[in-house]
Design an enzyme around this catalytic site. Structure first.
Site, PDB file in Angstrom:
ATOM      1  N   SER A 109      36.383  40.315  36.211  1.00  0.00           N
ATOM      2  CA  SER A 109      36.718  40.636  34.815  1.00  0.00           C
ATOM      3  C   SER A 109      36.241  42.031  34.441  1.00  0.00           C
ATOM      4  O   SER A 109      36.570  42.524  33.360  1.00  0.00           O
ATOM      5  CB  SER A 109      36.103  39.603  33.875  1.00  0.00           C
ATOM      6  OG  SER A 109      34.725  39.514  34.101  1.00  0.00           O
TER       7      SER A 109
ATOM      8  N   ASN B  12      38.320  43.691  28.290  1.00  0.00           N
ATOM      9  CA  ASN B  12      36.866  43.667  28.136  1.00  0.00           C
ATOM     10  C   ASN B  12      36.302  45.023  27.753  1.00  0.00           C
ATOM     11  O   ASN B  12      35.255  45.114  27.120  1.00  0.00           O
ATOM     12  CB  ASN B  12      36.204  43.138  29.409  1.00  0.00           C
ATOM     13  CG  ASN B  12      36.326  41.624  29.488  1.00  0.00           C
ATOM     14  OD1 ASN B  12      36.598  40.967  28.479  1.00  0.00           O
ATOM     15  ND2 ASN B  12      36.163  41.061  30.665  1.00  0.00           N
TER      16      ASN B  12
ATOM     17  N   GLU C 263      45.644  39.754  33.398  1.00  0.00           N
ATOM     18  CA  GLU C 263      45.477  41.202  33.427  1.00  0.00           C
ATOM     19  C   GLU C 263      45.418  41.577  34.916  1.00  0.00           C
ATOM     20  O   GLU C 263      44.436  41.261  35.592  1.00  0.00           O
ATOM     21  CB  GLU C 263      44.167  41.554  32.708  1.00  0.00           C
ATOM     22  CG  GLU C 263      44.065  42.971  32.238  1.00  0.00           C
ATOM     23  CD  GLU C 263      42.719  43.237  31.532  1.00  0.00           C
ATOM     24  OE1 GLU C 263      42.663  44.148  30.723  1.00  0.00           O
ATOM     25  OE2 GLU C 263      41.716  42.534  31.807  1.00  0.00           O
TER      26      GLU C 263
ATOM     27  N   HIS D  37      42.932  39.256  36.806  1.00  0.00           N
ATOM     28  CA  HIS D  37      41.918  38.792  35.857  1.00  0.00           C
ATOM     29  C   HIS D  37      42.494  37.665  34.991  1.00  0.00           C
ATOM     30  O   HIS D  37      43.279  37.905  34.081  1.00  0.00           O
ATOM     31  CB  HIS D  37      41.457  39.987  34.997  1.00  0.00           C
ATOM     32  CG  HIS D  37      40.478  39.622  33.934  1.00  0.00           C
ATOM     33  ND1 HIS D  37      40.291  40.364  32.800  1.00  0.00           N
ATOM     34  CD2 HIS D  37      39.625  38.570  33.821  1.00  0.00           C
ATOM     35  CE1 HIS D  37      39.386  39.798  32.041  1.00  0.00           C
ATOM     36  NE2 HIS D  37      38.967  38.704  32.635  1.00  0.00           N
TER      37      HIS D  37
END
Ligand SMILES: CC/C=C\C/C=C/C(=O)SCCNC(=O)CCNC(=O)[C@H](O)C(C)(C)COP(=O)(O)OP(=O)(O)OC[C@H]1O[C@@H](n2cnc3c(N)ncnc32)[C@H](O)[C@@H]1OP(=O)(O)O
Length: 724
Positions: free
Chosen positions: A413, A484, A446, A434
């Site tokens: 991530s 993130n 992702e 991800h």
């Protein structure tokens, strides 16, 4: 357009607008003219309306709402009325989907038949409008108020069997639906039309109308707070039950107009197309989804059977692909299998899956402790703990045992995908995938392209992502990628606000009122304060910093004294029953503001000599959301995200950003980039040491243009080339 042909004494009208026969101006015109021609032709006794290709019309052409062509004569209401007024029987022969305006057309017809796998529905609420071509007035006249409320406010599709039971369909047919439609039309060609024109019917059993509508209104307000369309749908259906059709249709049109011009409809329609754009990738050099052929994927493997890994296994199994699950030891392997079996058993219990299907799906799973068993698989997805050393070890092993052309993907991530790829001799076949938790449920993927990832790897991973039911967004490699990375300033600001005067529930309340379902501090408790503490430590280490020293970490946005104080007291979040909030018991979902936490915060401020102040909700709102948006612009200017639409889809599908604002980038365009830039600059001046307030260069450039630049053209102003 619509094709007109005659088969004996039956006129057959095919809506012809690939791929889904959306009811654009030319299709409406074709249907209208076709009905007129059939009406005038004495040799025609009856008419069949159907769709060319894979489906009946799936609704109005959504792009025409913005262009204004939806209003052009004949509009959809005029087409439906024309069909209904026809003096010869008109039969809708439905295959594929009859949605929105498509279902309205069929309700204008005197009869409706459908193939066994056809589906009908009114998905308008999903794009911020209502069935505005008579749908809210005709459907309850056919099936009654209660099921109409359910169908229209949910936007759900209804299968053929259910549609027949409700009375939307008059018959389900096997085989070619047009041939059957012609047969059916001939069988009713001499029947009187009196009683078949829906607008002349009364809504059945309206004695409970008020109670039903009141409870539906309460339900839509509870479920979709802030959404305008479901509320308007209930209003319009109430009118249907209480008013003659000719008046009801006027009120429906007025409500439709209000919705069409609302920001919500524009944002939801933008999101509809952004979601479909996401899988259409292009990389520097020009290779794209349109030019590169993916390799076939016949089998997969997942390394790591924890919460994420098990969820990923389920996505693969659900797509009908065999999947090997590898774990480090029997205990972990058994735990993973148990989790997967338990989730399928739950689906069976809830009636979402038959026992037989669950068994068949589970038979595709092969658990193992031996990496050698992966030698023939096409794609491996690693889902071990977020630790570079461990991941490199796993990738090194995989590289040795897997066939040469197998793709090796990581569910990291945040970590550097190039560094992971460097543990292999095939960096061109390494990519990040991800997933979001729970992986079997969340639609977003992702996908991260490393510096050496080949276009064919991108094509194959994108195709696999779609096959396993995900919306894939291709992004470039940087710490935290897009999602993130944008999360970081948002959570940082949320925590810094605590030191200046706010308490956790005050911050979360503002964000939840904006429409993100769980505020950042509740998310902190959900993830676990130990987890975020460890991440801070790891990132600090990577940057060569001592995470215990304020002067080291503060300039990098890694200083979280309140979180650290709570962590040190063993308050690790929901799982320990205490974190930023207290909980009735460990694992409980209800977060309760905790005076103890307020004391800890106050104490920290006293020790640091911080004068706490009252922080207005607007400041909380701007500091959390605008810092996040600024970071989104930075991912665009650096070429980490290819398009603003991609940033939006990541936040809509992965992080609960409210869809009716379109996503952070679309929302920014609604705020106005000049105003937004001004506020970001204000906070930059106030907090010059916080890097995330340095305004994005792209945002600055866009905000300085004389006229607002449409979002779809923002890419032209990004100075850096794509890093995809
Ligand atoms: C005066 C009163 C006026 C209006 C009242 C009526 C209002 C309406 O009818 S609003 C529209 C209601 N209908 C919908 O919302 C349906 C939307 N479409 C879908 O749900 C799905 O597309 C599908 C279930 C019908 C098919 O799914 P799938 O097979 O997965 O295909 P895609 O979703 O990828 O779609 C393929 C292609 O078609 C474009 N598209 C789909 N629906 C529409 C539409 N209604 N208008 C315009 N374009 C549509 C979609 O964007 C895809 O395009 P690309 O291939 O370019 O990406």
């Amino acid at each position: 357009m619509a094709d007109y042909r005659k088969q004996g004494d039956v006129a057959v009208l095919h809506a012809n607008n690939p791929p889904v026969n959306a009811l654009s101006y030319h299709v409406r015109q074709g249907l209208y003219d076709g009905i007129e021609a059939a009406e005038k032709d004495p040799s025609v006794k009856c008419i069949v309306i159907c769709g060319k290709g894979k489906t009946f019309p799936v609704g109005a052409d959504i792009r025409e709402f913005a262009s204004g062509s939806a209003k052009k004569f004949p509009n959809l209401i005029e087409v439906c009325d024309k069909i209904e007024a026809c003096t010869k029987p008109v039969v809708a022969a439905i295959h594929g989907f009859a949605l929105g305006g498509g279902l309205e057309i069929s309700l204008g017809c005197h009869y409706r038949i459908g193939g066994t796998s056809c589906k009908v529905g009114f998905p308008e609420v999903n794009i911020g409008v209502l069935p505005g071509a008579g749908g809210t007035q005709r459907l309850p006249r056919v099936i009654g108020l209660k099921p109409s409320l359910d169908i229209i406010t949910s936007g759900c599709h209804v299968g053929a069997k259910e549609a027949l039971k409700l009375g939307i369909l008059d018959k389900i047919v096997q085989g070619d639906v047009v041939t059957e439609g012609i047969k059916f039309a001939k069988s009713v060609q001499n029947q009187p039309l009196h009683g078949r024109r829906v607008s002349t019917m009364a809504v059945p059993d309206v004695s409970q109308a008020n109670a039903l509508c009141n409870s539906a209104m309460a339900e839509v307000k509870r479920k979709s707070s802030g959404l305008l369309a479901p509320v308007a749908c209930v209003k319009s259906l109430r009118v249907a039950a209480q008013t003659p059709y000719k008046d009801g249709i006027k009120i429906e049109s007025a409500l439709m107009l209000q919705l069409m011009t609302s920001g919500q409809a524009k944002a939801l329609q933008y999101a509809f197309f952004a979601e479909r754009l996401a899988s259409k990738w292009q990389v520097p050099g020009g290779a794209s989804h349109a030019t590169v052929t993916p390799r076939p994927v016949k089998s997969c493997a997942v390394v790591g059977g924890g919460y994420m890994g098990s969820g990923i296994v389920m996505c693969i199994l659900n797509a009908g692909l065999p999947c090997i699950l590898v774990e480090a030891n029997q205990k972990f392997l058994d735990r993973g299998i148990k989790m997967i079996q338990g989730l399928y058993a739950g689906s069976v219990k809830l009636g979402k899956m038959s026992e037989q299907d669950a068994k068949k799906t589970l038979s595709l799973l092969k658990p193992t402790l031996r990496y050698e068993d992966l030698k023939d698989v096409d794609v491996v997805i690693e889902a071990v703990f977020e630790d570079m050393k461990l991941k490199q070890e796993v990738f090194g092993k995989l590289d040795k045992v897997c066939k040469k052309d197998a793709l090796l993907c990581s569910n990291t991530s945040t970590l550097n995908i190039d560094k992971i790829a460097s543990a292999t001799r095939r960096p061109d076949r390494v990519m990040g995938m991800h997933f979001f938790a729970p992986a079997y449920y969340m639609k977003l993927l992702e996908n991260i392209r490393g510096a050496e990832t080949s276009p064919q790897t991108v094509a194959t991973v994108t195709q696999l992502s779609v096959k396993i039911g995900k919306v894939p967004v291709l992004v470039g490699n940087c710490h935290g990628f897009v999602g993130n990375r944008m999360m970081a300033p948002y959570t940082t600001e949320a925590q810094r606000l605590l030191e200046e005067g706010a308490y956790p529930h005050q911050v979360d309340q503002v964000i939840e009122e904006f429409g993100i379902p769980i505020g950042p501090l509740k998310v902190g408790d959900l993830t676990g304060l130990d987890v975020s503490w460890k991440i801070t430590r790891e990132v600090s280490r990577m940057l060569g910093l001592d995470h215990t020293k304020r002067e080291d970490v503060e300039p990098f946005g890694l200083y979280f004294p309140v979180r650290n104080a709570l962590y040190e007291k063993g308050r690790l979040g929901r799982k320990t029953g205490a974190g930023f909030y207290k909980y009735e018991k460990a694992g409980s979902k209800v977060a309760i503001p905790d005076p103890l936490v307020m004391d800890i915060i106050d104490h920290h401020c006293r020790e640091e000599g911080i004068d706490r102040r009252r922080i207005p909700p607007q400041e909380i709102y701007e500091r959390c959301l605008y810092s996040l948006i600024n970071e989104g612009f930075k991912t665009l200017e650096e070429g980490i995200a290819a398009r603003p639409e991609d940033v939006d889809i990541i936040w809509l599908l992965g992080y609960g950003w409210p869809r009716y604002t379109g996503g952070p980038m679309h929302f920014a365009s609604q705020i106005g980039l000049r105003r937004l830039y001004g506020r970001i600059e204000y906070y930059h001046n106030k907090y010059p040491d916080r890097d995330h307030w340095t305004p994005s260069r792209l945002l600055k450039t866009l905000s300085q243009q004389e006229h607002p630049v449409p979002l779809a053209q923002w890419g032209q102003f990004a100075s850096t080339t794509s890093r995809l």
